[in-house]
Design a protein around this motif. Sequence first.
Motif, PDB file in Angstrom:
ATOM      1  N   GLY A 156      29.699 -38.045 -15.586  1.00 31.56           N
ATOM      2  CA  GLY A 156      29.923 -38.920 -16.723  1.00 31.56           C
ATOM      3  C   GLY A 156      31.349 -39.276 -16.918  1.00 31.56           C
ATOM      4  N   LYS A 157      31.590 -38.702 -16.684  1.00 34.08           N
ATOM      5  CA  LYS A 157      32.875 -37.861 -17.120  1.00 34.08           C
ATOM      6  C   LYS A 157      34.556 -38.877 -17.016  1.00 34.08           C
ATOM      7  CE  LYS A 157      32.968 -32.910 -18.014  1.00 34.08           C
ATOM      8  NZ  LYS A 157      33.618 -32.043 -17.093  1.00 34.08           N
ATOM      9  N   LEU A 158      33.773 -40.044 -16.337  1.00 33.99           N
ATOM     10  CA  LEU A 158      35.047 -41.454 -15.845  1.00 33.99           C
ATOM     11  C   LEU A 158      33.858 -42.507 -16.073  1.00 33.99           C
ATOM     12  CD1 LEU A 158      37.611 -41.947 -14.088  1.00 33.99           C
ATOM     13  CD2 LEU A 158      36.064 -41.551 -11.770  1.00 33.99           C
ATOM     14  N   ASP A 159      34.093 -43.355 -16.522  1.00 31.44           N
ATOM     15  CA  ASP A 159      34.107 -44.524 -16.963  1.00 31.44           C
ATOM     16  C   ASP A 159      34.066 -45.874 -15.273  1.00 31.44           C
ATOM     17  OD1 ASP A 159      35.277 -46.937 -17.110  1.00 31.44           O
ATOM     18  OD2 ASP A 159      35.868 -45.767 -18.835  1.00 31.44           O
ATOM     19  N   VAL A 160      32.855 -46.411 -15.325  1.00 31.42           N
ATOM     20  CA  VAL A 160      32.715 -47.412 -13.927  1.00 31.42           C
ATOM     21  C   VAL A 160      33.766 -48.002 -14.208  1.00 31.42           C
ATOM     22  CG1 VAL A 160      31.729 -49.382 -13.009  1.00 31.42           C
ATOM     23  CG2 VAL A 160      30.288 -47.465 -14.639  1.00 31.42           C
ATOM     24  N   ASP A 161      34.931 -48.601 -15.090  1.00 32.86           N
ATOM     25  CA  ASP A 161      35.981 -49.644 -15.356  1.00 32.86           C
ATOM     26  C   ASP A 161      36.612 -48.719 -14.210  1.00 32.86           C
ATOM     27  OD1 ASP A 161      34.572 -51.913 -15.832  1.00 32.86           O
ATOM     28  OD2 ASP A 161      35.448 -51.315 -17.956  1.00 32.86           O
ATOM     29  N   GLN A 162      37.201 -47.341 -14.669  1.00 32.42           N
ATOM     30  CA  GLN A 162      37.675 -46.293 -14.239  1.00 32.42           C
ATOM     31  C   GLN A 162      37.727 -46.328 -12.714  1.00 32.42           C
ATOM     32  OE1 GLN A 162      37.332 -42.936 -17.054  1.00 32.42           O
ATOM     33  NE2 GLN A 162      39.565 -43.404 -17.622  1.00 32.42           N
ATOM     34  N   ALA A 163      36.577 -46.365 -11.794  1.00 33.11           N
ATOM     35  CA  ALA A 163      36.369 -45.723 -11.140  1.00 33.11           C
ATOM     36  C   ALA A 163      36.523 -47.089  -9.939  1.00 33.11           C
ATOM     37  CB  ALA A 163      34.299 -45.620 -10.389  1.00 33.11           C
ATOM     38  N   LYS A 164      35.940 -48.640 -10.776  1.00 35.67           N
ATOM     39  CA  LYS A 164      36.635 -49.275 -10.222  1.00 35.67           C
ATOM     40  C   LYS A 164      37.971 -49.614  -9.685  1.00 35.67           C
ATOM     41  CE  LYS A 164      32.561 -52.546 -11.155  1.00 35.67           C
ATOM     42  NZ  LYS A 164      32.020 -53.490 -12.060  1.00 35.67           N
ATOM     43  N   LEU A 190      32.521 -39.157 -11.990  1.00 39.11           N
ATOM     44  CA  LEU A 190      31.446 -40.498 -12.190  1.00 39.11           C
ATOM     45  C   LEU A 190      30.229 -39.471 -12.092  1.00 39.11           C
ATOM     46  CD1 LEU A 190      31.165 -43.012 -12.632  1.00 39.11           C
ATOM     47  CD2 LEU A 190      31.273 -43.246 -10.391  1.00 39.11           C
ATOM     48  N   LYS A 191      29.751 -38.630 -11.015  1.00 38.90           N
ATOM     49  CA  LYS A 191      27.901 -38.543 -11.891  1.00 38.90           C
ATOM     50  C   LYS A 191      28.163 -38.010 -13.171  1.00 38.90           C
ATOM     51  CE  LYS A 191      27.417 -38.248  -6.684  1.00 38.90           C
ATOM     52  NZ  LYS A 191      27.044 -36.894  -5.571  1.00 38.90           N
TER      53      LYS A 191
END
Length: 82
Positions: free
Chosen positions: A22-30, A19-20
């Motif tokens: 930028g390889k994972l978007d916020v929706d995926q992280a949620k 996530l830091k």
Amino acid sequence: MSRNIADLREGLFDAMELLKKGKLDVDQAKAISEMSQVIINSAKVEVDYIKANNGGETPFLESIGDSNLPDGIVGRRVHRLK
């Protein structure tokens, strides 16, 4: 393959790094966060079950190991009946 709390922590830290970067978007992280919470809640149920039955163990928390033992306790031995 049995997963445990250490695997969950490792996966969550990996996701935070992605996530830091930028390889994972916020929706995926949620979504990862929500799934992790479900796993944690099920582990809490396991712990409550163990408490209600005066002992036992759960493979999910087994990886904690000897590093968290109280002062003066240098190890543990687990006996399993088959």
